[in-house]
Design a protein around this motif. Sequence first.
Motif, PDB file in Angstrom:
ATOM      1  N   HIS A 291       0.812  -1.213   0.000  1.00  0.00           N
ATOM      2  CA  HIS A 291       0.000   0.000   0.000  1.00  0.00           C
ATOM      3  C   HIS A 291       0.843   1.258   0.000  1.00  0.00           C
ATOM      4  N   ALA A 309       2.063   8.349  -1.609  1.00  0.00           N
ATOM      5  CA  ALA A 309       3.036   8.052  -2.666  1.00  0.00           C
ATOM      6  C   ALA A 309       3.785   6.771  -2.361  1.00  0.00           C
ATOM      7  N   ASP A 310       4.570   6.315  -3.331  1.00  0.00           N
ATOM      8  CA  ASP A 310       5.519   5.240  -3.055  1.00  0.00           C
ATOM      9  C   ASP A 310       6.545   5.689  -2.027  1.00  0.00           C
ATOM     10  N   ARG A 347       0.421   9.631  -5.672  1.00  0.00           N
ATOM     11  CA  ARG A 347      -0.958   9.458  -6.133  1.00  0.00           C
ATOM     12  C   ARG A 347      -1.603  10.833  -6.209  1.00  0.00           C
TER      13      ARG A 347
ATOM     14  N   GLY D 129     -10.451  -0.813  -3.688  1.00  0.00           N
ATOM     15  CA  GLY D 129      -9.772  -2.014  -3.212  1.00  0.00           C
ATOM     16  C   GLY D 129     -10.707  -3.208  -3.114  1.00  0.00           C
ATOM     17  N   LEU D 132     -11.323  -4.522  -6.557  1.00  0.00           N
ATOM     18  CA  LEU D 132     -10.154  -5.284  -7.003  1.00  0.00           C
ATOM     19  C   LEU D 132     -10.140  -6.665  -6.350  1.00  0.00           C
ATOM     20  N   PHE D 157     -12.540   5.586  -7.737  1.00  0.00           N
ATOM     21  CA  PHE D 157     -12.649   5.868  -9.162  1.00  0.00           C
ATOM     22  C   PHE D 157     -13.410   4.761  -9.888  1.00  0.00           C
ATOM     23  N   LEU D 158     -13.299   3.557  -9.385  1.00  0.00           N
ATOM     24  CA  LEU D 158     -13.985   2.432 -10.017  1.00  0.00           C
ATOM     25  C   LEU D 158     -15.407   2.283  -9.484  1.00  0.00           C
ATOM     26  N   THR D 318      -8.015   0.517 -17.469  1.00  0.00           N
ATOM     27  CA  THR D 318      -8.604   0.691 -16.135  1.00  0.00           C
ATOM     28  C   THR D 318      -7.546   1.090 -15.125  1.00  0.00           C
ATOM     29  N   GLY D 319      -6.425   0.420 -15.196  1.00  0.00           N
ATOM     30  CA  GLY D 319      -5.339   0.729 -14.263  1.00  0.00           C
ATOM     31  C   GLY D 319      -4.603   2.016 -14.587  1.00  0.00           C
ATOM     32  N   THR D 321      -5.553   4.909 -14.317  1.00  0.00           N
ATOM     33  CA  THR D 321      -5.791   5.931 -13.290  1.00  0.00           C
ATOM     34  C   THR D 321      -5.314   5.471 -11.916  1.00  0.00           C
ATOM     35  N   ALA D 322      -4.684   4.321 -11.865  1.00  0.00           N
ATOM     36  CA  ALA D 322      -4.174   3.805 -10.590  1.00  0.00           C
ATOM     37  C   ALA D 322      -2.653   4.023 -10.535  1.00  0.00           C
ATOM     38  N   TYR D 323      -1.895   3.003 -10.338  1.00  0.00           N
ATOM     39  CA  TYR D 323      -0.443   3.144 -10.146  1.00  0.00           C
ATOM     40  C   TYR D 323       0.226   3.810 -11.349  1.00  0.00           C
ATOM     41  N   SER D 326       0.331   7.486 -11.162  1.00  0.00           N
ATOM     42  CA  SER D 326       1.338   7.972 -10.212  1.00  0.00           C
ATOM     43  C   SER D 326       2.735   7.920 -10.824  1.00  0.00           C
ATOM     44  N   ASP D 380      -2.567  -6.337  -9.302  1.00  0.00           N
ATOM     45  CA  ASP D 380      -3.534  -5.409  -8.714  1.00  0.00           C
ATOM     46  C   ASP D 380      -3.152  -5.027  -7.295  1.00  0.00           C
ATOM     47  N   GLY D 381      -1.880  -4.790  -7.087  1.00  0.00           N
ATOM     48  CA  GLY D 381      -1.418  -4.286  -5.801  1.00  0.00           C
ATOM     49  C   GLY D 381      -1.199  -5.353  -4.762  1.00  0.00           C
TER      50      GLY D 381
END
Lengths: 457, 457, 457, 457
Positions: A291, A309-310, A347, D129, D132, D157-158, D318-319, D321-323, D326, D380-381
């Motif tokens: 996370h 953030a990371d 993020r 989450g 996912l 967002f999802l 889809t991803g 807007t995720a990692y 960033s 997916d994290g």
Amino acid sequence: RQDVHGGVGFFSVSATRRTILDVSTLPDSLVPHYQQTKTSSLLSLHWPQPPRNVLLMPKLHAPHVIVSAVEFGKHIYSNYPGLHLVFESHVANEIHEQFPFPIYTTAPGNAPAQLAKKIDLVTTMGGDGTILRAASLFSAHNTVPPILSFSMGTLGFLGEWKFEEYKRAFRECYMSGCSVSTEDLVAPHTLSALSADDSDVQPSDLPPPGEWTSVQGNGKCMGLSRTSKILLRNRLRVAIYDEDGRNINDSLLPTSTEAPEPRHPLLENGQTPSYLHAINEISIDRGPHPHLAILDIYINGHFLTEAVADGILISTPTGSTAYSLSAGGSIVHPLVKSLLITPISPRSLSFRPLVLPLRSKVVLKLSKRNRGRELPVSIDGKRRVSVKIGMEVRVEGEKLSRTADGWRGGVPCVIRASSSRGGRGGGIEGDEDDDSWVGGLNSLLKFNYPFGGDGGH
Amino acid sequence: RQDVHGGVGFFSVSATRRTILDVSTLPDSLVPHYQQTKTSSLLSLHWPQPPRNVLLMPKLHAPHVIVSAVEFGKHIYSNYPGLHLVFESHVANEIHEQFPFPIYTTAPGNAPAQLAKKIDLVTTMGGDGTILRAASLFSAHNTVPPILSFSMGTLGFLGEWKFEEYKRAFRECYMSGCSVSTEDLVAPHTLSALSADDSDVQPSDLPPPGEWTSVQGNGKCMGLSRTSKILLRNRLRVAIYDEDGRNINDSLLPTSTEAPEPRHPLLENGQTPSYLHAINEISIDRGPHPHLAILDIYINGHFLTEAVADGILISTPTGSTAYSLSAGGSIVHPLVKSLLITPISPRSLSFRPLVLPLRSKVVLKLSKRNRGRELPVSIDGKRRVSVKIGMEVRVEGEKLSRTADGWRGGVPCVIRASSSRGGRGGGIEGDEDDDSWVGGLNSLLKFNYPFGGDGGH
Amino acid sequence: RQDVHGGVGFFSVSATRRTILDVSTLPDSLVPHYQQTKTSSLLSLHWPQPPRNVLLMPKLHAPHVIVSAVEFGKHIYSNYPGLHLVFESHVANEIHEQFPFPIYTTAPGNAPAQLAKKIDLVTTMGGDGTILRAASLFSAHNTVPPILSFSMGTLGFLGEWKFEEYKRAFRECYMSGCSVSTEDLVAPHTLSALSADDSDVQPSDLPPPGEWTSVQGNGKCMGLSRTSKILLRNRLRVAIYDEDGRNINDSLLPTSTEAPEPRHPLLENGQTPSYLHAINEISIDRGPHPHLAILDIYINGHFLTEAVADGILISTPTGSTAYSLSAGGSIVHPLVKSLLITPISPRSLSFRPLVLPLRSKVVLKLSKRNRGRELPVSIDGKRRVSVKIGMEVRVEGEKLSRTADGWRGGVPCVIRASSSRGGRGGGIEGDEDDDSWVGGLNSLLKFNYPFGGDGGH
Amino acid sequence: RQDVHGGVGFFSVSATRRTILDVSTLPDSLVPHYQQTKTSSLLSLHWPQPPRNVLLMPKLHAPHVIVSAVEFGKHIYSNYPGLHLVFESHVANEIHEQFPFPIYTTAPGNAPAQLAKKIDLVTTMGGDGTILRAASLFSAHNTVPPILSFSMGTLGFLGEWKFEEYKRAFRECYMSGCSVSTEDLVAPHTLSALSADDSDVQPSDLPPPGEWTSVQGNGKCMGLSRTSKILLRNRLRVAIYDEDGRNINDSLLPTSTEAPEPRHPLLENGQTPSYLHAINEISIDRGPHPHLAILDIYINGHFLTEAVADGILISTPTGSTAYSLSAGGSIVHPLVKSLLITPISPRSLSFRPLVLPLRSKVVLKLSKRNRGRELPVSIDGKRRVSVKIGMEVRVEGEKLSRTADGWRGGVPCVIRASSSRGGRGGGIEGDEDDDSWVGGLNSLLKFNYPFGGDGGH
Ligand SMILES: NC(=O)C1=CN([C@@H]2O[C@H](COP(=O)(O)OP(=O)(O)OC[C@H]3O[C@@H](n4cnc5c(N)ncnc54)[C@H](O)[C@@H]3O)[C@@H](O)[C@H]2O)C=CC1
Ligand SMILES: NC(=O)C1=CN([C@@H]2O[C@H](COP(=O)(O)OP(=O)(O)OC[C@H]3O[C@@H](n4cnc5c(N)ncnc54)[C@H](O)[C@@H]3O)[C@@H](O)[C@H]2O)C=CC1
Ligand SMILES: NC(=O)C1=CN([C@@H]2O[C@H](COP(=O)(O)OP(=O)(O)OC[C@H]3O[C@@H](n4cnc5c(N)ncnc54)[C@H](O)[C@@H]3O)[C@@H](O)[C@H]2O)C=CC1
Ligand SMILES: NC(=O)C1=CN([C@@H]2O[C@H](COP(=O)(O)OP(=O)(O)OC[C@H]3O[C@@H](n4cnc5c(N)ncnc54)[C@H](O)[C@@H]3O)[C@@H](O)[C@H]2O)C=CC1
């Protein structure tokens, strides 16, 4: 030469004086003067007397570098009789049998504290990582000896000299700031300091091999030698505080290290250092956690932002070409007095990297929203400690201060004059002012590398 | 009051003394002292004697700002009898009938030169653009009067004060650095300087309305007034040279201007200024041309790179939140002594923005590969001249110098103390050190604005 | 051959049949079929009958390219007797005396309309700009002939073939999709089509020189020749509407052109084209204005955002390596059915580039906040028209449609098979699927170019 | 109702039928049809018969969500008598006592395999989450049931629906694609399905509560109900191969999980799944290691580049807007058939993110230069397995295929119609085509959030 240093101590001694002696027997370290000049933004190196204790740091896990280190060590021994060669203990153990003369190292569990007290000059042989490792030995101290760095194989961005140049480079640095008489320059053993193929060295700029203080002393000094150029790289001062406001820097010892050394105390008497210093950057990141890390950032006591953030980097200008560059930061010249805040994969669409005044006080605080996780803190790429909720990391630029003798502070790096730096400056007519930084951008970072089929226009 | 200033000159005079007088009749400008303090990274403003000639610059093309300017002008006239109000000539013409007292302006074709000689203090009323316009009047000069800026409507990043605060703000600035006796603070006309609704001002910190030098003179000074905080914004020095190495700065007059003024000479006697100064940035771009601009960039005499791009920005830290930000540059605090090279849409994957020492000498040279095109040069967003193949633009940071009286150089901007800056700092406990910059990042640039449905976390 | 085409028309005729004839005398253009294959993501080119009218477009202002164009023209004339060579009129005038046979061109003021009607195949000789220029000739039309592109000197990203390969490349393209009998391959004039030094061509894959339909017709076809690989590059459809909702595309003729041609009508009868097509991008920018452009962006009828920026790009995947790349966009493979919205220097921290479905309807509308300015619209880097407040630019991806004969739409580019593309793929084992795009990233865009002193690791 | 399912099995039974039953007793899952419509780019959901087995997934570690889940469960039980409520086993254990009716769960160690066989519809209650996590249950399967997602508190967002809307949302989804007779709409128990405050529901669009297939069967269907809109989110297929080319996907079970579940086999009979599917992205990163990861990337068998970085992401739209966002990737609309390669903090100036065709085959291979380290792979994290030197990760877009009944593949997400999506679209006139994506960009990601003092323009 063993008697000179007063006994063997606890070190193993081999038959033919292949001995390892304790650095504590050596004279205390000299602090050279770094003086401003008119023609350059770099400083010039002035030894108050010739350096005596040289730490040789070869790259780890690289047998061919050990070979070169032996060659280098022998050269120094033969040509600079007053000098003592110091190695980290694991290197000393590996290497001492190859030297027909004693070498020095630290007692187990005491390395950084002892080295800080004794070393006049550091030479590294390896890449940027070896230079970082050298700096990290002095991480708890305000004074770092000058670092003369040789690249072995591939060039690094911080590395300055090619190993092939070691004879001239070492001589120049050793002699820096000394006035010498012409007759000394033709002394016989001087010539032996130069191999036949080092053809670009003219007798007229040869150094006296040994103790030039005596030379200076008896008034024979007639011409100023060329001084080595020094870039004082600013460091960051880092301190970690626990929830109760206690400095817990003693827990900042490396937790990840490839060196076969134990975790040494950083200060002589086991004291907690008020600060540790970083030359590239300090980072907090999510480490092995899946996370995002959540950190509150304060500047000069004001809340700046909550970073999701990371991780977060607080970087020096020196580090602006390291991790911060990868994370999207600008490239900042090492002479710009500043520190950088660069987020790692934040993020957010709007977390642009910041460049702040060097003396800004930056605090990173682990938000409660991290739900009990611990986040690892790294200094110059080495994991140190993990911070928990409530802990803070305080960071500030290290100040360079001006004294009657010149400047103090930072990491004094011996810079290779641009005009003689082949392959980097690309044939550009160098002036005194050049700190080789522009050349490195182009040749190493491939800055603005041109598009097109032929690598050019 | 007309007689005070010695006649009407060539200006139109209306019946009821709605007169426009020539600034040349005014006393020469004062240069205040900007002194370092222990508690702040900002300087403090010290007038050697009270300021007398104030330039009021309302935003262009904004009738409601003119209304406020009249209100402001009347307030100053009533409460600071020694002060003279100066306006740019097109404003003076538009506005003078609304004042029952004379105002001042420049002779046609002479504005910047005259203003530089006479103005003690500039107040702007508008956005960042008005502040830039104010600075541009002093673009050919080394000394810029302090600028007190009021935002009208939307806040800008450079603007410091809300117009509603004008009474207190002006008083604080006017009084800055003066020691006043307590009895003066309750003089009757003092109170009239404050409207009834200015309820947050306590009698005890009221200023003496007029000539506080006399007050100082007769020894009644008993307490130090609060000083205004000054940020000296570094500028860039820009000079353009033609193919024959001739300085052609005289052609740098604005070619695009929305002001109804003619192109004035920048220096009094029509001389070519050695430098023009930029407060945000200087840019060269492809302008109306469809093809990419090609520029060679040199740093301190070394070739850095050939830029193939929409254009190139050389920016100050102040300008780092302007065009350079849009082009991808980092945000640099105005106290970081540096200049930025930021490419605009470079045709390269690897042209990362650079931050260089302030005193770096940067040269932009129009490459032959541009095939005969001319490229427009802009200073602070105003097109000036077009450069042709062979011409060079030379840029360097303006140096701030230290004198016995304090610091010189840069654009002295009167900063609003963070603790009283509502709506920006977001309730943060301000200290002296705060230059309101962090607050502006968050509230104006929406720095690291949080994701999520409710605009919060 | 003059009689074949029925007279000279209005064109100047020189003594030795160095004639320029009117394209209108030529047969109407063929539309080849583009068919899917199992092994490749590229299509294969199938001529229903051999192409007859070839447009040769050399780079502008490049005398050495004209020399090559003459060589190429003579080769075609000698070896492909059924083919007619067409040139743009300014090229025809410059070049026709060097051909001992007639060439074709368009009537003045009618070029794009005429060419769209007559051309079977386009060959460009130059860089990416020449390919863009070729595509722009068919900008008002739904069908574009296949484009065979030769780079002259430096490689471009869109260019596929080196000029040295012209004989084989042209033959392969000419023959594509034809079944030929083995005996035809050793016909004597076939060999003359290949110079002695074209040593890598084996007799067994030689083409029949001329009219292979007859060959096909009489049943001698015994082996399928290799087909040329086609990449259909998606275009954007652009239409401009005035405040009253009227399509004003007729004003979209180029206003900036380096070609010595007049502004031709785009459609035969002077009609307003419903759409113009862009192969790289359409952009609106601030042009010569110093102030930021302000544009409202809508997607599928929904307000997306107000862009305050130097400009906005709507780009194809093809254009993702052009301007959009410079402006910070991602690199999008040309087979990803999409369009890109990329801001140019936006005054925002959070305007990240977007990739939308190809068929999204994007509208750019000039906000009232632009205060009366006009903003230039460019298609593929050519300024066209300026939009005023109230006008809108409507953009949508061009749809490729599937017919019984294969695919329609887009710009059919003849792709060089990866396995034979020296210097790009870097010795990689190519398969059928390779569209040379990965190779271009590495060799031309220097994608992820490695750091380090030796250009490698 | 216990008898319907044939006994209690091994589950604990409380007195008042607060029973947990085994999902294996339920009928096998239905696969709904997803059909194209003329007016929308989204698909419409058509149940062949009413769904019977609903998996309810509340967010982990969130007691208030459990409360809502109970409320939701009771509502379903009361109003949709044919439905069975299924929970993950740890939720079932925690929650079952609060239901006066039996609920279902999986046998220990068998969850994903059993659920894939039985579940008709998934409803999630939580953030992105939880969605996912829902998708990950079906990660080894080609068919995923439709997911109806409720946000609890902050919007993700999802996430599509606010929990307050659960009655209408569930009904709409349950009824989707069914034709119903008017008289059924006024049946008494129908009304009880709606609370009094759900005032915006008109009787005329009420659903029949139970088994509408019978309704359909006897010909009473008279009007088409509104269908739910479905976005099929493309997934990535991931497979890991060891040095000997063996698929080792069975080691891909989560190693980091906050759920109190054991590591279940992914397929029923313990088989190794050929692929696992990712809905956001697959990442390889340096994890706890201080040194940069080094990965060779291949596209369609061609070497693309050696990445030296914190890590590499292969992401879906889809991803995006995720990692990937960033890490600097573009925002890609979920309907763009593509996959993204986005580097995480690459040690390069020129590693720009790539967007490739969905069906590209991407291989990540651990370079020997990593010197023996293992690098964690996350889907997916969620950390899964660590790859060693020689291993490869093979990634490819999952293909959506068209059948007579509509589309197959991907994750079917029930999308909230834009016109009724308050707070996101900001009063925009929605049309059928809107997939709420533009609204989410603005309200959740603060896309192009305007500068300025008042948070507005
Ligand atoms: N994603 C990234 O870019 C990461 C970067 N790092 C950097 O690595 C540094 C530690 O270096 P090593 O121990 O050698 O680890 P390493 O073996 O992982 O190498 C890091 C790379 O950075 C280069 N480097 C180090 N300092 C530099 C500088 N000041 N300017 C330009 N290049 C520089 C090194 O030459 C090497 O290529 C850290 O201080 C951090 O800056 C560490 C982790 C991740
Ligand atoms: N694409 C872009 O972002 C462009 C930016 N500019 C900037 O505009 C400046 C001229 O300003 P105006 O005459 O007002 O033109 P303008 O009316 O085009 O406004 C420029 C915007 O930049 C803001 N701004 C100006 N200086 C700033 C600073 N130092 N920090 C933060 N924001 C600042 C202004 O408030 C305004 O919102 C130039 O110096 C240049 O920096 C000029 C052209 C294009
Ligand atoms: N700042 C920038 O990067 C700008 C880029 N352009 C681009 O230039 C294009 C017009 O090209 P020219 O007429 O040759 O103008 P030009 O002579 O200004 O050259 C533009 C450059 O872009 C390259 N290029 C063009 N299309 C490309 C593509 N699809 N992929 C990769 N590289 C490509 C060309 O090879 C050339 O190096 C426009 O469509 C626009 O994309 C135009 C203006 C500014
Ligand atoms: N530096 C970063 O940005 C990192 C991002 N992640 C992302 O987190 C995801 C896992 O999510 P959680 O389990 O909730 O972990 P988490 O609790 O760390 O939250 C990740 C954040 O990403 C958001 N998110 C997830 N999928 C999204 C999507 N498709 N579009 C927009 N926002 C999305 C979530 O709402 C949450 O705010 C991974 O698939 C990965 O994409 C994971 C690690 C680091």
